[in-house]
Design a protein around this motif. Structure first.
Motif, PDB file in Angstrom:
ATOM      1  N   TRP A 217       0.831  -1.212   0.000  1.00  0.00           N
ATOM      2  CA  TRP A 217       0.000   0.000   0.000  1.00  0.00           C
ATOM      3  C   TRP A 217       0.866   1.262   0.000  1.00  0.00           C
ATOM      4  CZ3 TRP A 217      -4.667  -0.526  -1.587  1.00  0.00           C
ATOM      5  CH2 TRP A 217      -5.341  -1.734  -1.370  1.00  0.00           C
ATOM      6  N   ALA A 218       1.979   1.209   0.713  1.00  0.00           N
ATOM      7  CA  ALA A 218       2.907   2.349   0.666  1.00  0.00           C
ATOM      8  C   ALA A 218       3.470   2.502  -0.743  1.00  0.00           C
ATOM      9  CB  ALA A 218       4.040   2.139   1.675  1.00  0.00           C
ATOM     10  N   ALA A 219       3.814   1.360  -1.380  1.00  0.00           N
ATOM     11  CA  ALA A 219       4.335   1.403  -2.748  1.00  0.00           C
ATOM     12  C   ALA A 219       3.291   1.956  -3.715  1.00  0.00           C
ATOM     13  CB  ALA A 219       4.769   0.001  -3.181  1.00  0.00           C
TER      14      ALA A 219
ATOM     15  N   LEU B 220       5.910   6.242 -15.695  1.00  0.00           N
ATOM     16  CA  LEU B 220       4.512   5.855 -15.548  1.00  0.00           C
ATOM     17  C   LEU B 220       4.204   4.390 -15.848  1.00  0.00           C
ATOM     18  CD1 LEU B 220       2.724   9.020 -16.965  1.00  0.00           C
ATOM     19  CD2 LEU B 220       3.070   8.376 -14.591  1.00  0.00           C
ATOM     20  N   PRO B 221       4.760   3.787 -16.925  1.00  0.00           N
ATOM     21  CA  PRO B 221       4.359   2.407 -17.232  1.00  0.00           C
ATOM     22  C   PRO B 221       4.800   1.370 -16.207  1.00  0.00           C
ATOM     23  CG  PRO B 221       5.432   3.458 -19.131  1.00  0.00           C
ATOM     24  CD  PRO B 221       5.684   4.320 -17.940  1.00  0.00           C
ATOM     25  N   GLN B 222       5.735   1.711 -15.333  1.00  0.00           N
ATOM     26  CA  GLN B 222       6.257   0.717 -14.401  1.00  0.00           C
ATOM     27  C   GLN B 222       5.240   0.363 -13.318  1.00  0.00           C
ATOM     28  OE1 GLN B 222       8.791  -0.196 -15.881  1.00  0.00           O
ATOM     29  NE2 GLN B 222       9.126   1.697 -17.026  1.00  0.00           N
ATOM     30  N   GLY B 223       4.350   1.289 -13.023  1.00  0.00           N
ATOM     31  CA  GLY B 223       3.393   1.069 -11.940  1.00  0.00           C
ATOM     32  C   GLY B 223       2.489  -0.127 -12.164  1.00  0.00           C
ATOM     33  N   LEU B 224       2.012  -0.308 -13.384  1.00  0.00           N
ATOM     34  CA  LEU B 224       1.080  -1.395 -13.687  1.00  0.00           C
ATOM     35  C   LEU B 224       1.704  -2.752 -13.393  1.00  0.00           C
ATOM     36  CD1 LEU B 224      -1.624  -2.323 -14.882  1.00  0.00           C
ATOM     37  CD2 LEU B 224      -0.546  -2.297 -17.147  1.00  0.00           C
TER      38      LEU B 224
ATOM     39  N   ILE C  81       3.531   5.126  -6.447  1.00  0.00           N
ATOM     40  CA  ILE C  81       3.136   5.049  -7.857  1.00  0.00           C
ATOM     41  C   ILE C  81       2.098   6.131  -8.176  1.00  0.00           C
ATOM     42  CG2 ILE C  81       1.932   3.604  -9.551  1.00  0.00           C
ATOM     43  CD1 ILE C  81       3.224   1.166  -8.060  1.00  0.00           C
ATOM     44  N   LEU C  82       1.152   6.333  -7.263  1.00  0.00           N
ATOM     45  CA  LEU C  82       0.128   7.358  -7.473  1.00  0.00           C
ATOM     46  C   LEU C  82       0.733   8.763  -7.478  1.00  0.00           C
ATOM     47  CD1 LEU C  82      -2.781   5.951  -5.275  1.00  0.00           C
ATOM     48  CD2 LEU C  82      -2.704   6.078  -7.770  1.00  0.00           C
ATOM     49  N   ALA C  83       1.801   8.977  -6.678  1.00  0.00           N
ATOM     50  CA  ALA C  83       2.468  10.285  -6.680  1.00  0.00           C
ATOM     51  C   ALA C  83       3.037  10.589  -8.055  1.00  0.00           C
ATOM     52  CB  ALA C  83       3.572  10.315  -5.627  1.00  0.00           C
TER      53      ALA C  83
ATOM     54  N   ALA D   6       8.784  11.264  -3.800  1.00  0.00           N
ATOM     55  CA  ALA D   6       8.543  10.028  -4.552  1.00  0.00           C
ATOM     56  C   ALA D   6       9.829   9.214  -4.679  1.00  0.00           C
ATOM     57  CB  ALA D   6       7.978  10.357  -5.940  1.00  0.00           C
ATOM     58  N   LEU D   7      10.953   9.889  -4.886  1.00  0.00           N
ATOM     59  CA  LEU D   7      12.235   9.191  -4.997  1.00  0.00           C
ATOM     60  C   LEU D   7      12.614   8.506  -3.684  1.00  0.00           C
ATOM     61  CD1 LEU D   7      14.585  11.546  -7.056  1.00  0.00           C
ATOM     62  CD2 LEU D   7      14.126   9.137  -7.505  1.00  0.00           C
ATOM     63  N   LEU D   8      12.550   9.244  -2.583  1.00  0.00           N
ATOM     64  CA  LEU D   8      12.951   8.685  -1.283  1.00  0.00           C
ATOM     65  C   LEU D   8      12.015   7.543  -0.874  1.00  0.00           C
ATOM     66  CD1 LEU D   8      13.844  11.985   0.627  1.00  0.00           C
ATOM     67  CD2 LEU D   8      15.417  10.289  -0.344  1.00  0.00           C
TER      68      LEU D   8
END
Length: 488
Positions: free
Chosen positions: A24-26, A131-135, A30-32, A196-198
């Motif tokens: 859920w944290a991850a 962006l595509p990595q989230g899926l 991704i949403l950020a 988002a990076l950290l």
């Protein structure tokens, strides 16, 4: 059992028995990334007049601020997901987020329109890597029982971004914090990108395809050149009185795309990994979906650019007031998405019904402008914009599922990436095409009357594009994949 993270910054792969601990944290990381993209795709529509007033340049600068971002995003998305399959999705997400943040900083400190447009290209390219990595990560992190809930988070986030983006951009430009004016809309990405990076280094899992495909760099180059040969003459041709080179470039784009199609077929026959699976183009549903998406997204992007310019330059609205004027549209879109959830059984009819409702809304905006003239207020525009937004939500909700119903399972990945890229390409094409129509109608010395005339003709063109969307949608399957059997 799932292995625990070995370090604070490198979680182990979630591909094991138990669900990934930090899923859920991850997901919020991704949403950020999604929020950064959604905001930056919209903010230049609101801030473009201020940017041009500050940096100078021709009217084409306003078009390029949006088109450069979406065009580079479209080209990058075609292969962005494959980079994650090959090199690791976590790594590519972090590289994309870092590059996007640096691109935002370059936008914020730009001292010329050329540098700003170049920085927008950097944003788009790195956004297409991020962006595509989230899926892929979501599919690996979440068990089937939670998958729907995870993907369900995207709707509210996209909705809030659609509502909040124009308001935030208008407020930041109008507030002019520390004399930053429009630059603050990019500076705000710096803390968001850093967070988002950290958080990504801490919570995102390692993830990659067990059978990574090979990159088709020649295909990427051909697709990029073909897209550029379409967009560039549409934006710059008007300013140069439509010289011969503009038409030569448009004709050359047809040739380049033909070579691209031939090359993809040749690569597929040779056992390679083409950017787009050639068999997709033999399916009426998919080619119809590409054409439907191109026409629709072009019309919407062009309308939003022209409407924001009309509000600020024609009606004299402040950036904040112009941003607030778009809230009914965004709110209607969220309402349309909500209504569509209970109407999915209607499939293509839902999509086409949304198209007609949206057309009525656009014609309602036209009627409002005819009745109220140059003294129209955001409140007077609100009812028609709400109707337009509802139609857009009803149309977009089933679009991707219906188009993908016509493709085979092994083609779904390629088809999804291509559809998303076409959405961005349509945005760039719409800004170029309808922006050119709008500026052409304004003339060399814009007046209140020419602004009124330009927006009304542009609205008629948008309505025509929506009706064309309705007609072309007959090429689509009647139902989404889960109901496809019933359609036959």
């Amino acid at each position: 059992m799932m292995s625990e993270p070995t370090t604070a910054t490198a979680p182990a792969s979630p591909m094991s028995g138990a669900p990934y601990r930090w899923r859920w944290a991850a997901l919020f990381v991704i949403l950020a990334g999604e929020v950064m993209d959604l905001l930056d795709a919209m903010v230049t529509n609101i801030a473009a007049p201020e940017m041009r007033a500050d940096l100078g340049g021709s009217e084409a600068v306003i078009q390029w601020l949006g088109a450069a971002y979406t065009l580079s995003m479209a080209v990058g998305l075609i292969t962005g997901g494959r980079l994650g399959d090959i090199f690791g999705r976590r790594r590519m997400f972090l590289i994309g987020a870092a590059g996007f943040t640096v691109g935002s900083l370059l936008c914020a400190v730009a001292q010329s329109p050329e540098v700003l447009i170049g920085a927008r290209v950097i944003q788009g390219l790195f956004g297409s890597i991020m962006l595509p990595q989230g899926l892929g990560m979501i599919k690996e992190m979440f068990p089937p029982s939670e998958m729907g809930k995870a993907f369900g988070m995207f709707g509210p986030v996209m909705g809030l971004s659609a509502v909040g983006g124009p308001i935030l951009a208008g407020w930041l430009v109008t507030a002019d914090f520390w004399g930053t004016s429009w630059r603050m809309i990019f500076l705000i990405n710096l803390p968001l990108g850093l967070a988002a990076l950290l958080a990504g280094m801490r919570f995102l899992p390692e993830s990659r395809s067990p059978r990574p495909p090979r990159l088709d760099l020649a295909g990427v180059a051909l697709a990029s050149v073909g897209a550029f040969l379409v967009i560039y003459p549409l934006v710059q041709g008007r300013e140069n009185d439509w010289p011969v080179w503009a038409f030569v470039m448009l004709a050359a784009s047809v040739l380049v795309f033909a070579v691209f199609g031939w090359f993809q077929s040749r690569r597929s026959r040779a056992g390679g990994d083409p950017l787009i699976v050639p068999s997709l183009f033999r399916k009426r549903a998919f080619t119809g979906g590409l054409f439907t998406g191109m026409v629709f997204f072009s019309g919407m992007a062009g309308f939003m650019l022209a409407f924001n310019l009309y509000c600020q330059l024609g009606l004299g609205y402040s950036p904040l007031k112009a941003g607030l004027a778009m809230v009914p549209w965004s709110g209607g879109m969220i309402l349309g998405f909500g209504l569509a959830q209970g109407l999915q059984k209607f499939g293509r009819k839902l999509l086409q019904g949304g198209t007609l409702i949206m057309t009525l809304g656009v014609l309602g905006v036209l009627l409002t402008l005819n009745l109220a003239g140059m003294h129209v207020s955001p409140w007077q525009l609100a009812p028609a914009l709400i109707v337009s937004g509802i139609g857009m939500g009803l149309l977009m909700s089933p679009f991707f599922d219906i188009v993908l119903a016509g493709v085979e399972e092994h083609e779904t990945g390629s088809a999804s990436g291509t559809l998303t890229a076409v959405q961005q390409l349509g945005n760039a094409f719409g800004v170029a095409l309808l922006g050119t129509v709008f500026f052409d109608l304004l003339g060399d010395v814009p007046t209140a009357g020419s602004f009124d005339h330009a927006i009304k003709i542009t609205l008629w063109v948008v309505a025509g594009m929506l009706l064309l969307t309705f007609v072309v949608a007959f090429l689509l399957p009647k139902q989404a994949r889960e109901n496809a059997e019933a359609a036959h």
